[in-house]
Write a protein that holds these residues in place. Sequence first.
Motif, PDB file in Angstrom:
ATOM      1  N   GLU A  54       5.798   3.533   1.307  1.00  0.00           N
ATOM      2  CA  GLU A  54       5.178   2.218   1.256  1.00  0.00           C
ATOM      3  C   GLU A  54       4.759   1.767   2.649  1.00  0.00           C
ATOM      4  O   GLU A  54       5.477   1.986   3.626  1.00  0.00           O
ATOM      5  N   PHE A  55       3.594   1.138   2.722  1.00  0.00           N
ATOM      6  CA  PHE A  55       3.040   0.629   3.973  1.00  0.00           C
ATOM      7  C   PHE A  55       2.704  -0.848   3.784  1.00  0.00           C
ATOM      8  O   PHE A  55       2.302  -1.270   2.706  1.00  0.00           O
ATOM      9  N   ARG A 107      -3.013   0.910  -3.832  1.00  0.00           N
ATOM     10  CA  ARG A 107      -2.673  -0.457  -3.461  1.00  0.00           C
ATOM     11  C   ARG A 107      -2.126  -1.165  -4.690  1.00  0.00           C
ATOM     12  O   ARG A 107      -2.788  -1.227  -5.726  1.00  0.00           O
ATOM     13  N   GLU A 116      -2.537   8.862   4.897  1.00  0.00           N
ATOM     14  CA  GLU A 116      -3.044   9.738   3.830  1.00  0.00           C
ATOM     15  C   GLU A 116      -3.956  10.813   4.425  1.00  0.00           C
ATOM     16  O   GLU A 116      -3.826  11.998   4.102  1.00  0.00           O
ATOM     17  N   SER A 172      -3.643   7.633  -2.067  1.00  0.00           N
ATOM     18  CA  SER A 172      -3.135   6.319  -1.677  1.00  0.00           C
ATOM     19  C   SER A 172      -3.427   5.339  -2.805  1.00  0.00           C
ATOM     20  O   SER A 172      -4.302   5.566  -3.641  1.00  0.00           O
ATOM     21  N   ALA A 197      -1.857   2.950   5.516  1.00  0.00           N
ATOM     22  CA  ALA A 197      -1.682   3.909   4.424  1.00  0.00           C
ATOM     23  C   ALA A 197      -2.824   4.917   4.411  1.00  0.00           C
ATOM     24  O   ALA A 197      -2.597   6.123   4.283  1.00  0.00           O
ATOM     25  N   ALA A 223       0.861  -1.173   0.000  1.00  0.00           N
ATOM     26  CA  ALA A 223       0.000   0.000   0.000  1.00  0.00           C
ATOM     27  C   ALA A 223       0.902   1.229   0.000  1.00  0.00           C
ATOM     28  O   ALA A 223       1.962   1.219   0.628  1.00  0.00           O
ATOM     29  N   TRP A 224       0.490   2.236  -0.715  1.00  0.00           N
ATOM     30  CA  TRP A 224       1.315   3.435  -0.884  1.00  0.00           C
ATOM     31  C   TRP A 224       0.518   4.684  -0.549  1.00  0.00           C
ATOM     32  O   TRP A 224      -0.674   4.773  -0.831  1.00  0.00           O
ATOM     33  N   VAL A 225       1.210   5.663   0.006  1.00  0.00           N
ATOM     34  CA  VAL A 225       0.714   7.028   0.095  1.00  0.00           C
ATOM     35  C   VAL A 225       1.664   7.829  -0.770  1.00  0.00           C
ATOM     36  O   VAL A 225       2.877   7.603  -0.755  1.00  0.00           O
TER      37      VAL A 225
END
Length: 108
Positions: free
Chosen positions: A59-60, A25, A70, A23, A66, A7-9
């Motif tokens: 990255e989470f 995924r 966010e 965010s 995330a 998962a990304w922010v």
Amino acid sequence: MHDVQSAWVYILRCADDMYYVGSHRGPDPTARVAEHNAGLDPMAFTYKRRPVKLVWAGEFQFITDAIAFERQLKGWSRAKKEAVIRGEWEALPGLARCRTPRPSTSSG
């Protein structure tokens, strides 16, 4: 191959110099940035602010983390977002802004 997707922010700098926080995924946020630049959603914040450029991504392991970051990042000032972009995490407490006025301390 991992069973769990990352998962990304991310922070985008828009053509009008505004920042957009989102965010995503997946394996990396570049596909999502391409979607923003393709203008798939005319109602999206970035639609009239294209092209956008990815200026930061974190990255989470869990999407819930995330999404929480966010939301936090979206509420931060431009100065705090720019500190994140520069990787200056230690500067964040000094950039916090007080949202409520402090009561007067005058004695009377």
